[in-house]
Each structure stands twice: as structure tokens, then as C-alpha cells.
Design a protein around this motif. Structure first.
Motif, PDB file in Angstrom:
ATOM      1  N   UNK A   1       0.827  -1.210   0.000  1.00  0.00           N
ATOM      2  CA  UNK A   1       0.000   0.000   0.000  1.00  0.00           C
ATOM      3  C   UNK A   1       0.860   1.259   0.000  1.00  0.00           C
ATOM      4  N   UNK A   2       1.954   1.223   0.738  1.00  0.00           N
ATOM      5  CA  UNK A   2       2.854   2.380   0.755  1.00  0.00           C
ATOM      6  C   UNK A   2       3.468   2.612  -0.627  1.00  0.00           C
ATOM      7  N   UNK A   3       3.837   1.522  -1.290  1.00  0.00           N
ATOM      8  CA  UNK A   3       4.387   1.641  -2.635  1.00  0.00           C
ATOM      9  C   UNK A   3       3.336   2.201  -3.595  1.00  0.00           C
ATOM     10  N   UNK A   4       2.099   1.755  -3.427  1.00  0.00           N
ATOM     11  CA  UNK A   4       1.009   2.261  -4.272  1.00  0.00           C
ATOM     12  C   UNK A   4       0.763   3.746  -4.000  1.00  0.00           C
ATOM     13  N   UNK A   5       0.865   4.143  -2.741  1.00  0.00           N
ATOM     14  CA  UNK A   5       0.691   5.550  -2.367  1.00  0.00           C
ATOM     15  C   UNK A   5       1.754   6.401  -3.066  1.00  0.00           C
ATOM     16  N   UNK A   6       2.974   5.899  -3.098  1.00  0.00           N
ATOM     17  CA  UNK A   6       4.070   6.623  -3.763  1.00  0.00           C
ATOM     18  C   UNK A   6       3.796   6.753  -5.259  1.00  0.00           C
ATOM     19  N   UNK A   7       3.262   5.706  -5.859  1.00  0.00           N
ATOM     20  CA  UNK A   7       2.910   5.766  -7.278  1.00  0.00           C
ATOM     21  C   UNK A   7       1.852   6.836  -7.538  1.00  0.00           C
ATOM     22  N   UNK A   8       0.877   6.932  -6.631  1.00  0.00           N
ATOM     23  CA  UNK A   8      -0.142   7.967  -6.777  1.00  0.00           C
ATOM     24  C   UNK A   8       0.443   9.361  -6.663  1.00  0.00           C
ATOM     25  N   UNK A   9       1.383   9.534  -5.732  1.00  0.00           N
ATOM     26  CA  UNK A   9       2.046  10.833  -5.579  1.00  0.00           C
ATOM     27  C   UNK A   9       2.831  11.186  -6.842  1.00  0.00           C
ATOM     28  N   UNK A  10       3.465  10.183  -7.442  1.00  0.00           N
ATOM     29  CA  UNK A  10       4.210  10.419  -8.687  1.00  0.00           C
ATOM     30  C   UNK A  10       3.267  10.849  -9.812  1.00  0.00           C
ATOM     31  N   UNK A  11       2.090  10.273  -9.839  1.00  0.00           N
ATOM     32  CA  UNK A  11       1.102  10.651 -10.859  1.00  0.00           C
ATOM     33  C   UNK A  11       0.692  12.111 -10.694  1.00  0.00           C
ATOM     34  N   UNK A  12       0.548  12.552  -9.443  1.00  0.00           N
ATOM     35  CA  UNK A  12       0.204  13.959  -9.200  1.00  0.00           C
ATOM     36  C   UNK A  12       1.306  14.875  -9.723  1.00  0.00           C
ATOM     37  N   UNK A  13       2.562  14.503  -9.475  1.00  0.00           N
ATOM     38  CA  UNK A  13       3.686  15.326  -9.923  1.00  0.00           C
ATOM     39  C   UNK A  13       3.679  15.446 -11.445  1.00  0.00           C
ATOM     40  N   UNK A  14       3.423  14.333 -12.131  1.00  0.00           N
ATOM     41  CA  UNK A  14       3.349  14.370 -13.594  1.00  0.00           C
ATOM     42  C   UNK A  14       2.237  15.292 -14.059  1.00  0.00           C
ATOM     43  N   UNK A  15       1.084  15.196 -13.388  1.00  0.00           N
ATOM     44  CA  UNK A  15      -0.040  16.054 -13.743  1.00  0.00           C
ATOM     45  C   UNK A  15       0.252  17.520 -13.471  1.00  0.00           C
ATOM     46  N   UNK A  16       0.924  17.779 -12.360  1.00  0.00           N
ATOM     47  CA  UNK A  16       1.274  19.147 -11.990  1.00  0.00           C
ATOM     48  C   UNK A  16       2.147  19.789 -13.062  1.00  0.00           C
ATOM     49  N   UNK A  17       3.154  19.062 -13.499  1.00  0.00           N
ATOM     50  CA  UNK A  17       4.088  19.617 -14.476  1.00  0.00           C
ATOM     51  C   UNK A  17       3.495  19.628 -15.879  1.00  0.00           C
ATOM     52  N   UNK A  18       2.669  18.635 -16.175  1.00  0.00           N
ATOM     53  CA  UNK A  18       2.111  18.542 -17.505  1.00  0.00           C
ATOM     54  C   UNK A  18       1.043  19.570 -17.812  1.00  0.00           C
ATOM     55  N   UNK A  19       0.440  20.147 -16.775  1.00  0.00           N
ATOM     56  CA  UNK A  19      -0.635  21.127 -16.983  1.00  0.00           C
ATOM     57  C   UNK A  19      -0.195  22.554 -16.692  1.00  0.00           C
ATOM     58  N   UNK A  20       1.108  22.760 -16.476  1.00  0.00           N
ATOM     59  CA  UNK A  20       1.604  24.100 -16.165  1.00  0.00           C
ATOM     60  C   UNK A  20       2.361  24.666 -17.352  1.00  0.00           C
ATOM     61  N   UNK A  21       2.189  25.957 -17.580  1.00  0.00           N
ATOM     62  CA  UNK A  21       2.925  26.605 -18.665  1.00  0.00           C
ATOM     63  C   UNK A  21       4.412  26.684 -18.343  1.00  0.00           C
ATOM     64  N   UNK A  22       4.759  26.685 -17.062  1.00  0.00           N
ATOM     65  CA  UNK A  22       6.166  26.653 -16.641  1.00  0.00           C
ATOM     66  C   UNK A  22       6.317  25.481 -15.694  1.00  0.00           C
TER      67      UNK A  22
END
Length: 334
Positions: free
Chosen positions: A256-277
């Protein structure tokens, strides 16, 4: 010498570095902290002022300096993505985890349930019927709806099949979930013993307990992925504190902890992918005290340190680019 500049310019760079060191600045450690992309132009004070002046001149050296700084800035997003991949997980790790969990449910756990509920066993559920009927009288409308569905599967009287009892269990579990959302703690507390009794009966069927445990673990991992995606979100009144996160992680299994980390990584990708900078959005997000602390809890202190070092280096590079390009544009207007 300095590439693109004559010996006189190179001597001025050397003198500016000597002045910076004389003021107490540890230039070597500073540049090492920035990584291989660090430049003398990043050193605040005399070195950066000199670089600003050199950039304002006409000629090959100025062009090289400005191009180097510009190209470095254009690679910021990819460098951050690279360190996130090395230190957290692959960008698509959460997506792949969800696919794997869905596949396990359909190809492994589903058939196990089907085989178990095809049993010829029957069950006396009079006490279960009575308990559900009594609790349902005071439940909220959407909770009562699920309890009525459970009663429909159980029938009005007599023993029921394994399949019917399994279907009633699903409706009962859903009713508990909805009651919890509604804040009906009393209803939840009263329904839990009934659900436990249903499980006790069904676990008499060979392989049912294994299927039920496997399904519960599967869904717990899926929830951890979804919760990890929310780890760094929220405002002043809704964000999870590092203390609460630490407590939540302590109750999770390693999977579950590993899965939680994967979810956090997905957020980071989304954060950077939807920002102009994308680079700026990353260092702003993890420059917040709470998020920096939560990053340590999720990936470990060593990995979090490397991520933070990269983010702060990119922040320095961006500031250098602003200073150098600003000085160059000023000179062109005068």
C-alpha cells in the motif's frame, strides 16, 4: 580562459571569483550543489554581475553565454522529470498499477468468487434478516436503499444460497460505506457485526475467505494509489498535515505504501504537464514546508534530498536567466 572570450575577459572572471570567495562564499560547494549544469553566472555578486555585463556586449562570447543559459532553461522540465523518475517512480506507474489491479480482480479474484458462490451450501439467515430490518428503520434514505437490496437477496424467509448471501454481503458493505460518508456512526457500528456474521457464514465455503481477503487487499492498494495522488493537494483548511500522513502511512502495508508513492508520482506528472512553466510549478509546490516534509515521508529522506536539490538548482537557474536576459535587453534599448 573562458570559452568565447579573450584573455582580458577571462582575467575579469577570475578576479570576480576571487572577490566572491574573499566575501566568504564557498563557490566550489555552491556549484557542486547545483550539479553539472551550474555556471559561474549563477554565483550571486561579482560573478553574476560580470556575466550580466558580458551578456550585454555584442559578439560571439555574448551569444554563447545567452544561448547556454537559454538552452539550460529549456531542459529544466526534463531534468526534474528525470530525478522524479529515479527517486520516486515511473510517470505511468499509477496507471499501470490500476490496470494490474483491475486485471487481478477480473481474472483471478472474480473466478474465485464465482467458484465459491456456485456452492450448493445454504444458510439460515433469520438473525441477519432481523438485524438488517431493525437498523434500516432509522437509516438515511440512500443507506436504507442498500439495506433493502440486501433484504431482497435474503428473501422473506427460509435458507438462502451462497450466491444470494454473497450478493447481500455486497449490498451490506455498500450500505456501511454510505452510512460512513453520511456521518451515521451509530448505523455503521450496528451494521459491522452483521457483516462479520455474513463473512463467517460465507467463509465456510472453500476458497471464499481467500477470495474475500484478496479482494480487500486489492481494493486497499487501489485506494492507496488514489490517496497518494492527493498527498500534496489542498489549501489551508483541507491539506493533510505531515503528522496525519505519517500516521496514515504507518498503518499501510508495504504494498500500500508503494502504491501511495505511485499515486504521488502521478500527481507530480499532472502538476508539471498542466503548467505553462513546469519547472517553476514543481519548485513552488515542494518549496512549501508541509509538502517538503510529506515528500520525505513518502520517498525517504535521501531521495527527497536529491529531489529538493534538483528543484532548488532549477530555481537558481531560472533566476540567473532572468538576471542575464534582463541585463541584455536593457543594453539593447540604450
Amino acid at each position: 580562459g573562458v570559452e568565447g572570450f579573450g584573455s582580458g575577459a577571462s582575467r575579469r572572471v577570475a578576479r570576480s571569483l576571487n572577490r566572491a570567495e574573499a566575501s566568504g562564499a564557498d563557490i566550489e560547494n555552491y556549484l557542486q550543489g547545483l550539479g553539472p549544469e551550474g555556471m559561474i553566472a549563477d554565483i550571486q555578486g561579482s560573478p553574476q554581475q560580470l556575466a550580466q555585463g558580458l551578456a550585454s556586449m555584442q559578439g560571439e562570447g555574448s551569444d554563447i553565454l545567452q544561448r547556454s543559459i537559454r538552452e539550460r532553461g529549456e531542459g529544466a522540465g526534463q531534468r526534474i522529470e528525470d530525478v522524479m523518475t529515479r527517486r520516486v517512480d515511473e510517470p505511468e506507474a499509477a496507471f499501470q498499477q490500476r490496470i494490474a489491479l483491475a486485471e487481478e480482480r477480473s481474472s483471478v479474484l472474480g473466478p474465485m468468487y464465482d467458484a465459491a458462490t456456485a456452492s450448493d451450501a445454504t444458510f439460515n439467515v433469520d438473525a441477519i434478516r432481523s438485524g438488517i430490518s431493525f437498523i434500516g428503520k432509522d437509516a438515511a434514505a440512500n443507506v436504507k436503499k442498500r439495506l433493502n437490496a440486501a433484504l431482497k437477496d435474503l428473501g422473506a424467509e427460509g435458507p438462502v444460497s451462497a450466491e444470494k448471501l454473497h450478493n447481500a454481503r455486497a449490498a451490506l458493505s455498500d450500505a456501511i460505506f454510505k452510512a460512513r460518508i453520511k456521518g451515521e456512526g451509530g448505523v455503521v457500528a450496528n451494521l459491522k457485526p452483521i457483516l462479520a456474521e455474513v463473512d463467517t457464514r460465507l467463509d465456510e465455503i472453500p476458497s471464499y475467505a481467500a477470495a474475500r481477503t484478496g479482494y480487500a487487499n486489492n481494493k486497499a492498494i487501489e485506494r492507496a494509489v488514489d490517496e497518494g495522488r492527493k498527498a500534496f493537494t489542498g489549501g489551508a483548511s483541507t491539506a493533510m498535515s505531515p503528522k496525519l500522513l505519517e500516521e496514515a502511512l504507518s498503518k499501510m502495508s508495504p504494498a500500500q505504501r508503494d502504491a501511495y508513492k505511485k499515486g504521488a508520482r502521478e500527481y507530480i506528472s499532472g502538476l508539471m504537464g498542466t503548467s505553462s512553466n513546469d519547472a517553476a510549478s514543481a519548485w513552488r509546490e515542494f518549496g512549501k514546508n508541509w509538502n517538503a516534509e510529506k515528500l520525505k515521508l513518502i520517498v525517504g529522506e535521501d531521495d527527497a534530498t536529491e529531489i529538493t536539490r534538483r528543484l532548488m538548482a532549477e530555481k537558481e537557474f531560472s533566476e540567473t536567466r532572468g538576471v542575464i536576459s534582463g541585463g541584455s535587453q536593457t543594453s539593447q534599448r540604450t
